[in-house]
Design a protein around this motif. Structure first.
Motif, short mmCIF file in Angstrom:
data_model
loop_
_atom_site.label_atom_id
_atom_site.label_comp_id
_atom_site.label_asym_id
_atom_site.label_seq_id
_atom_site.Cartn_x
_atom_site.Cartn_y
_atom_site.Cartn_z
N SER A 1 -58.57 -32.14 -165.94
CA SER A 1 -59.92 -31.31 -165.60
C SER A 1 -61.07 -31.47 -166.56
O SER A 1 -62.17 -30.86 -166.46
N ALA B 1 -48.90 -28.33 -167.53
CA ALA B 1 -49.91 -27.63 -168.26
C ALA B 1 -50.83 -28.66 -168.96
O ALA B 1 -52.16 -28.68 -168.91
N VAL C 1 -50.47 -23.06 -162.50
CA VAL C 1 -49.10 -23.69 -163.55
C VAL C 1 -48.32 -22.47 -164.02
O VAL C 1 -47.07 -22.55 -163.53
N ASN D 1 -52.48 -30.72 -166.02
CA ASN D 1 -53.61 -29.88 -165.37
C ASN D 1 -54.83 -29.86 -166.48
O ASN D 1 -55.84 -30.07 -165.94
N TYR D 2 -54.64 -29.81 -167.73
CA TYR D 2 -55.72 -29.68 -168.72
C TYR D 2 -56.25 -30.83 -168.81
O TYR D 2 -57.64 -30.73 -168.67
N ASP E 1 -58.41 -24.72 -163.78
CA ASP E 1 -58.40 -26.00 -164.81
C ASP E 1 -58.18 -25.81 -166.21
O ASP E 1 -58.35 -26.75 -166.82
N TRP F 1 -47.13 -19.49 -173.59
CA TRP F 1 -47.21 -20.08 -174.87
C TRP F 1 -48.62 -19.51 -175.36
O TRP F 1 -49.47 -18.93 -174.68
#
Lengths: 166, 308
Positions: free
Chosen positions: A129, A122, B44, A125-126, B37, B114
């Motif tokens: 981007s 996560a 994910v 990916n963040y 994204d 989360w």
């Protein structure tokens, strides 16, 4: 129908109450509770959140030169209007949750590869981007911990990721 | 005070719908994070073992929870929340509207491993109980839903209070300062004010612990006695909204207070308005509950090696 509904409510309350004690049977139920039907009411306890996590990343260009570390703010400036309308809190809470989740996972010595865990993916990916101005080919992130506005200690290092192709 | 559950249920619905609408609007406002994204990328989150099981399940979940359908669910939830007070007022379709709200809550929890907080949990409890009450469709089921909501509210404060009282992290004098000193949940002017005022920090810390532990006394305090506890609760959540940015907690927890007033009135009536007797009985009951909970916590900690 009334009886069924009352029985469901009574059972739901009983399970919720027992779950607060973290008994083994309710722990199993809680682990499989993907809808958060069993609440966890121990807010800010046993350990109150007294640390800030810092998420920083840097890119590497095609020549292999690493750039400066840049911080992604995990917390926003508090305003009075935020007591009514605070859309940023979800992003803040999420980033804090995934960073904290990765820190906890990183202490698990049995885990061989953190890069396949959900919090790691996560964050990666963040970060991947985020729009870049220069020709970056790889990125890497790091997690640090500090103790708030008034602290005499420097931020502590917690986690360094691998380098990943963008 | 009325003993008919309807006005209490309507008050709960008003508060909870307003709070959940704000929360849903905040989700819609930050919908960029739901894209592939973003922080809530389904690429994910959808890679969890739960969601990559049988092909039918993974395909269905993708069709339901990927970016566009999920934003659709959020918009539908917002409409359902805005419609709910009217449906309840006019007595038509409230069970269907509540079913929509509950289903959207479940989808949100499934979509977000989360980023969800205690207010989201309380909204699920409130709307779930109201849905079951409406589904039952009788005065008895309405009353049961009110008792459930009041019970969850008291359980939440009691659990939070005991967990803090049991924790050595809270036994120091500066727990509240340490929280308010963070950028995540704090506020710099408040941290600066508390920096050299350990007495005020100590009062705030133990005040919160004591009030959370004793909040359930509201049930046996009768009316208007219960308002003392509820006034503390309103002030507490208001402070948390301003200082910590926990705006949704205010709405979700204050929404449970009409249920507490209803239960306090009913308990008072059951005791023939013998308020003082109720107080004594309540204090003894709470003391016993606290004692039992403490023993059980110790037992659970010994067995599991953890503290709640």
């Amino acid at each position: 129908m009334t009886t069924i509904c009352i029985v469901i409510l009574a059972a739901w309350f009983l399970i919720s109450a027992l779950a607060q004690l973290k008994w083994a049977p309710t722990k199993w139920l809680k682990a499989h509770d993907h809808f958060s039907l069993i609440p966890n009411w121990s807010f800010f306890a046993p350990r109150p959140g007294t640390s800030d996590y810092h998420l920083v990343f840097r890119d590497t260009d095609s020549n292999g030169a690493a750039g400066q570390w840049r911080e992604i703010p995990l917390a926003d400036k508090r305003t009075l209007w935020g007591a009514v309308w605070n859309p940023q809190k979800r992003r803040t809470k999420t980033l804090s949750d995934v960073v904290r989740g990765l820190v906890i996972l990183s202490q698990d010595r049995t885990l061989r590869d953190y890069s396949l865990t959900l919090p790691y993916l996560a964050i990666l990916n963040y970060i991947s981007s985020i729009p870049r101005s220069g020709p970056s080919v790889q990125t890497q992130f790091m997690i640090l911990k500090s103790e708030g506005f008034y602290s005499e200690r420097d931020p502590q290092f917690l986690f360094l990721s691998k380098e990943h192709r963008l | 005070m009325p003993t008919d559950p309807s006005p209490y249920i309507f008050s709960i619905v008003l508060f909870a719908s307003l709070g959940a609408s704000i929360s849903t609007l905040e989700w819609i406002h930050g919908r960029r994070q739901l894209k592939d994204d973003g922080l809530f990328s389904w690429e994910v989150i959808g890679s969890r073992s739960l969601t990559v099981g049988p092909r039918l399940l993974s395909t269905s979940l993708y069709r339901l929870l990927s970016f566009r359908p999920f934003v659709g669910i959020l918009i539908l939830r917002l409409f359902a929340l805005l419609l709910l007070p009217f449906a309840l007022w006019f007595g038509h379709g409230s069970a269907v509207v509540l079913a929509l709200v509950v289903c959207s809550s479940l989808a949100m929890h499934l979509r977000s491993p989360w980023g969800m907080d205690g207010s989201d949990q309380m909204f699920t409890q409130i709307f779930g109980a109201l849905f079951l009450g409406q589904l039952g469709g009788s005065p008895l089921s309405y009353k049961a839903s009110l008792w459930y909501i009041a019970g969850q509210s008291c359980l939440s404060y009691l659990t939070a209070g005991i967990a803090k009282a049991e924790s050595h992290h809270w036994h120091g004098t500066n727990a509240v300062f340490a929280v308010f000193n963070t950028r995540t949940y704090g506020y710099e002017p408040v941290a600066r004010f508390l920096l050299h005022r350990p007495d005020i920090t100590r009062i705030l810390t133990w005040g919160a612990v004591i009030m959370e532990c004793s909040f359930s006394l509201a049930l046996v305090a009768g009316f208007p006695g219960c308002l003392i506890f509820l006034a503390w609760g309103v002030a507490f959540h208001l402070m948390n909204a301003v200082v910590m940015g926990l705006n949704s907690f205010f709405w979700s927890f204050v929404a449970t207070y009409p249920a507490i007033i209803y239960c306090a009135v009913m308990i008072e009536r059951a005791h023939g308005n013998r308020g003082s007797a109720s107080w004594v009985a309540g204090v003894i009951l709470l003391f016993l509950l606290g004692f039992c909970a403490r023993r059980l916590y110790g037992f659970a900690r010994k067995r599991n090696g953890t503290v709640v």
